[in-house]
Design an enzyme around this catalytic site. Sequence first.
Site, PDB file in Angstrom:
ATOM      1  N   GLY A 256    -104.850   0.563  56.431  1.00 44.06           N
ATOM      2  CA  GLY A 256    -103.863   0.162  55.437  1.00 44.06           C
ATOM      3  C   GLY A 256    -103.150   1.381  54.894  1.00 44.06           C
ATOM      4  O   GLY A 256    -101.927   1.419  54.800  1.00 44.06           O
ATOM      5  N   ALA A 257    -103.934   2.409  54.560  1.00 44.87           N
ATOM      6  CA  ALA A 257    -103.373   3.637  54.006  1.00 44.87           C
ATOM      7  C   ALA A 257    -104.441   4.721  54.064  1.00 44.87           C
ATOM      8  O   ALA A 257    -105.608   4.436  54.343  1.00 44.87           O
ATOM      9  CB  ALA A 257    -102.923   3.426  52.568  1.00 44.87           C
ATOM     10  N   MET A 258    -104.028   5.960  53.809  1.00 44.67           N
ATOM     11  CA  MET A 258    -104.975   7.075  53.802  1.00 44.67           C
ATOM     12  C   MET A 258    -104.676   7.974  52.612  1.00 44.67           C
ATOM     13  O   MET A 258    -103.530   8.346  52.365  1.00 44.67           O
ATOM     14  CB  MET A 258    -104.872   7.862  55.114  1.00 44.67           C
ATOM     15  CG  MET A 258    -105.721   9.113  55.180  1.00 44.67           C
ATOM     16  SD  MET A 258    -107.511   8.728  55.224  1.00 44.67           S
ATOM     17  CE  MET A 258    -108.174  10.298  54.648  1.00 44.67           C
ATOM     18  N   GLU A 259    -105.760   8.349  51.910  1.00 49.63           N
ATOM     19  CA  GLU A 259    -105.642   8.993  50.605  1.00 49.63           C
ATOM     20  C   GLU A 259    -105.440  10.502  50.673  1.00 49.63           C
ATOM     21  O   GLU A 259    -106.043  11.228  49.873  1.00 49.63           O
ATOM     22  CB  GLU A 259    -106.902   8.676  49.789  1.00 49.63           C
ATOM     23  CG  GLU A 259    -108.211   9.308  50.316  1.00 49.63           C
ATOM     24  CD  GLU A 259    -109.002   8.438  51.289  1.00 49.63           C
ATOM     25  OE1 GLU A 259    -108.400   7.551  51.912  1.00 49.63           O
ATOM     26  OE2 GLU A 259    -110.216   8.669  51.419  1.00 49.63           O
ATOM     27  N   ASN A 260    -104.604  11.014  51.566  1.00 45.13           N
ATOM     28  CA  ASN A 260    -104.404  12.461  51.601  1.00 45.13           C
ATOM     29  C   ASN A 260    -103.914  12.947  50.242  1.00 45.13           C
ATOM     30  O   ASN A 260    -102.979  12.381  49.682  1.00 45.13           O
ATOM     31  CB  ASN A 260    -103.356  12.823  52.650  1.00 45.13           C
ATOM     32  CG  ASN A 260    -103.593  12.115  53.957  1.00 45.13           C
ATOM     33  OD1 ASN A 260    -104.610  12.331  54.593  1.00 45.13           O
ATOM     34  ND2 ASN A 260    -102.672  11.241  54.332  1.00 45.13           N
ATOM     35  N   HIS A 290    -105.438   1.728  44.809  1.00 44.54           N
ATOM     36  CA  HIS A 290    -106.669   2.161  45.497  1.00 44.54           C
ATOM     37  C   HIS A 290    -106.536   3.617  45.949  1.00 44.54           C
ATOM     38  O   HIS A 290    -107.401   4.451  45.669  1.00 44.54           O
ATOM     39  CB  HIS A 290    -106.892   1.209  46.681  1.00 44.54           C
ATOM     40  CG  HIS A 290    -108.006   1.584  47.620  1.00 44.54           C
ATOM     41  ND1 HIS A 290    -109.104   0.790  47.825  1.00 44.54           N
ATOM     42  CD2 HIS A 290    -108.174   2.649  48.449  1.00 44.54           C
ATOM     43  CE1 HIS A 290    -109.907   1.345  48.709  1.00 44.54           C
ATOM     44  NE2 HIS A 290    -109.365   2.484  49.117  1.00 44.54           N
ATOM     45  N   GLU A 291    -105.433   3.929  46.621  1.00 46.23           N
ATOM     46  CA  GLU A 291    -105.271   5.291  47.156  1.00 46.23           C
ATOM     47  C   GLU A 291    -105.171   6.304  46.020  1.00 46.23           C
ATOM     48  O   GLU A 291    -105.677   7.419  46.122  1.00 46.23           O
ATOM     49  CB  GLU A 291    -104.041   5.376  48.064  1.00 46.23           C
ATOM     50  CG  GLU A 291    -104.065   4.423  49.263  1.00 46.23           C
ATOM     51  CD  GLU A 291    -105.339   4.485  50.094  1.00 46.23           C
ATOM     52  OE1 GLU A 291    -105.919   5.583  50.223  1.00 46.23           O
ATOM     53  OE2 GLU A 291    -105.762   3.433  50.609  1.00 46.23           O
ATOM     54  N   HIS A 294    -108.428   7.392  44.703  1.00 45.92           N
ATOM     55  CA  HIS A 294    -109.062   8.386  45.579  1.00 45.92           C
ATOM     56  C   HIS A 294    -108.673   9.827  45.227  1.00 45.92           C
ATOM     57  O   HIS A 294    -109.369  10.763  45.624  1.00 45.92           O
ATOM     58  CB  HIS A 294    -108.635   8.163  47.028  1.00 45.92           C
ATOM     59  CG  HIS A 294    -109.442   7.151  47.789  1.00 45.92           C
ATOM     60  ND1 HIS A 294    -110.808   7.153  47.831  1.00 45.92           N
ATOM     61  CD2 HIS A 294    -109.049   6.125  48.585  1.00 45.92           C
ATOM     62  CE1 HIS A 294    -111.222   6.165  48.626  1.00 45.92           C
ATOM     63  NE2 HIS A 294    -110.173   5.525  49.086  1.00 45.92           N
ATOM     64  N   GLU A 313    -115.077   4.592  48.826  1.00 43.45           N
ATOM     65  CA  GLU A 313    -114.356   3.338  49.060  1.00 43.45           C
ATOM     66  C   GLU A 313    -114.669   2.263  48.020  1.00 43.45           C
ATOM     67  O   GLU A 313    -113.773   1.566  47.565  1.00 43.45           O
ATOM     68  CB  GLU A 313    -114.633   2.822  50.471  1.00 43.45           C
ATOM     69  CG  GLU A 313    -114.108   3.758  51.570  1.00 43.45           C
ATOM     70  CD  GLU A 313    -112.663   4.174  51.358  1.00 43.45           C
ATOM     71  OE1 GLU A 313    -111.918   3.487  50.638  1.00 43.45           O
ATOM     72  OE2 GLU A 313    -112.277   5.224  51.919  1.00 43.45           O
TER      73      GLU A 313
HETATM   74 ZN    ZN Z   1    -109.994   3.942  50.453  1.00 44.00          ZN
END
Ligand code: ZN
Length: 850
Positions: A256-260, A290-291, A294, A313
């Site tokens: 869905g997405a990535m928390e860089n 959510h991201e 993080h 998570e």
């Molecule tokens: Zn996550």
Amino acid sequence: MSVLTRNEAQTRAQLLDVHRYTVDLDLTTGEATFDSTTAIRFTARTAGDTFVEIKPETLRSLSLDGQPLDPERLDGNRYPLDSLTAGPHELTVAATMRYSRTGEGMHRFTDPADGETYVYTQLFMEDVQRVFAAFDQPDLKSVFDLTVTTPTGWTVLGNGVSTQAADGRWHIAPTPPISTYLVAVAAGPWHSVTTQHAGLPFGIHCRRSLAPHLDADADEILDITRACYDRYHEKFDEPYPFDSYDQAFVPEFNAGAMENPGLVTFRDEFVYRSAVTDTERQTRAMVVAHEMAHMWFGDLVTLTWWDDIWLNESFAEYMGYQTLTEATRFTDTWTDFGVARKGWGYDADQRPSTHPVAPDPDAVPDTASALLNFDGISYAKGASALRQLVAWLGEKDFLAGINTHFSRHKFANATLADFIDNLATATDRDVHTWADAWLRTTGVDTLTAHVETSGHSWNLTVDRAGDRPHRVTVGTYDHSLDTHTGTDQLTLRDRFDIDIPQDGTPVTQPGHRPDLVVLNDHDLTYAKIRLDPGSWDTALTHLSGIPDPLTRALVWNTARDMVRDGELHPTVHLTAARTHLPYETDLALVQGVLGFAATQIADRYLPPQDRPTALATLTSLCRDLLRRTEGLTAKDWEQAPGTTTPGSPDPGLRLIAVRHFIDAATQPDAIQDWLREGTVPGGPELDAELRWRILTRLAVLGATDETAIAHELDKDPSATGQEGAARCRAALPTAEAKAAAWQAMFTDDTLSNYLFTATAQGFWQPGQSELLHPYVARYYPDAIALAARRGPAIAEAAGRHAFPAHAVDLDSIRLGEQALTDPALTPALRRKLTDQLDDLRRALAVRDAH
Ligand SMILES: [Zn+2]
């Protein structure tokens, strides 16, 4: 290639202290590869042997402290650094690296809409090694200083603020200490909307061909971003740890997405080209929230080893849903969580592959086993456990513990033990015992209510199958007649909290027994709920009359897992859906219940001969929903999201009905008319998504052909159009179409992750079992070979979408069980197959139960 073990990571973390990566990437060297040069400054605490990781096309040169090393000594993905002396060192590595088409490493995508090219990184777990040399483990944090050379006209995005020094030469501001898996670069002729918030640059980005769609939603996305940012600053003492906040919507993204840090990447389906429901907008908002969570939990404080991914998570999942309800117009997110996410956790927790939320470190000995834990347990069950923890501790103490955790471990790493110790500083309650019961165990407790009348009062006793302590709310409801409409409603009488296990005496309440007693009203715990028989009768007949959507979600979940456990005939669930959904006002509920009825009940739990009747029930239900949402004007469809005209029907509800009507159609006539007219009578007008959806259904029914598909692709030559065409072609009920689709999936190793998935989605159709029968046996050897050749992302897609999920029979299960003994099976595909076979067994058991 070797996967890193926990032991190796611990040894290396004791030996090394990594200070700075200076990375230079040249993206102008061709379509297949790019150049990567890295200088790593680090200190060896003692003399010793270690290694650095890289997965190059060609390793050109290396040097240590100015002395050249022999590139030939690269062993798989490891370059040995023997006999390091104690003290500071500088390692330089120059290599040619390969672009990927699977969404892993440096993914390269050329947009069919306009020919523009984009690249972005996804370096999660161990894919930094596909981009530059690194001591690749989460607890060797470092400063990263990147320079990127690109073709003219591109923009480079990174973790820090990027600036163009010369034409095509970009420098990204050095990061604070972060983990290797969190480094990110996205480059291309992005379309960007930028602003400032709280003194920081904020930006959202997408490929150019999606620009009008991003612009249309830019205010909504940025408003949610700002609201979440502000709310997190009210909750957390540590300020946002990075210098900017960019959100890039990138093509062909696997997750869905990535928390860089400072550069979150999202799948670009979140830039909507076609009409969506408000529940889908809420999902996008949830991913934004959510991201961002993080940035603190995951990026500022990072797990020491991958056994603690739940710390990342579960926390982000809990915070995402909770913060959205507090800070945005999406105030009812926990209903969607109950309907869309909790089932994911319950299902995963009842499979043979289940594991504790926080597994024993020995159960995650290497990165390959860690990758398998990104599942319903680590996200949905873990978030439910945290929600129960907050109910038990109180939010104030929970946040105090979290803030201690951040301040003690910022820009460093932490473990479960650290987290629990930090929570314990904020409360008198025994969080260690709580953690043992909730985080170190597997499985779902079942709570069963018993209600009996006793004179002028009634008693509630709760049986618990399982060992966890629960704090739950009990809701009691009575019938009442709405004198205006003459309809029978349910009215809330009372709500009270109880602790389970009870202390041996039942709860006694005054008055006659309520018509409906709901355990876990508010859905604050994680458990299967069984109502007492009287309440269950009331629930089935009056479900749509229960006032609170979260309570209705709980009852629908109960019905769902009773079907899965063989305790409720699937047809009874379908009948309840037919009866109550036409009156349901919560979109997430309609979407979730219809989805289960269509993809599980009609397609798997009922025997094939009952499927046409089930589909007829679904289409008549959808016709009811369409009737209920008549009279929408063009203005209603264009109205700003979330602002419905009071008293007028909900366009989102109508859209759900249209989609499900199309998917369940057993005759082509009606949807063929829609396609020809370009509109559903009474709206909506068909957009690209609906046109492709109709064409896919017509393909399944054998009511369209290659000419029509090619014609549609001419009208929509976008990436989504390419996927639509691949899905349609694979769905056609001819031997030639199936053969061509199979060939593409299992022999064309240049097929992108997205085109693979679209083809697989079209291929298996529950109504085409005769035509597809030979492919059930072919699937296992072909998928095993494919996974070994193409890696975890394609293995995941092959296990999820290309699996013969409708072959609910013993032969199919036997073939699968044999395949599990194949030594060539990769860990990612093994896990997927194990779960799919368990679902097949369950579907067979449901059929046999009735
Ligand atoms: Zn996550």
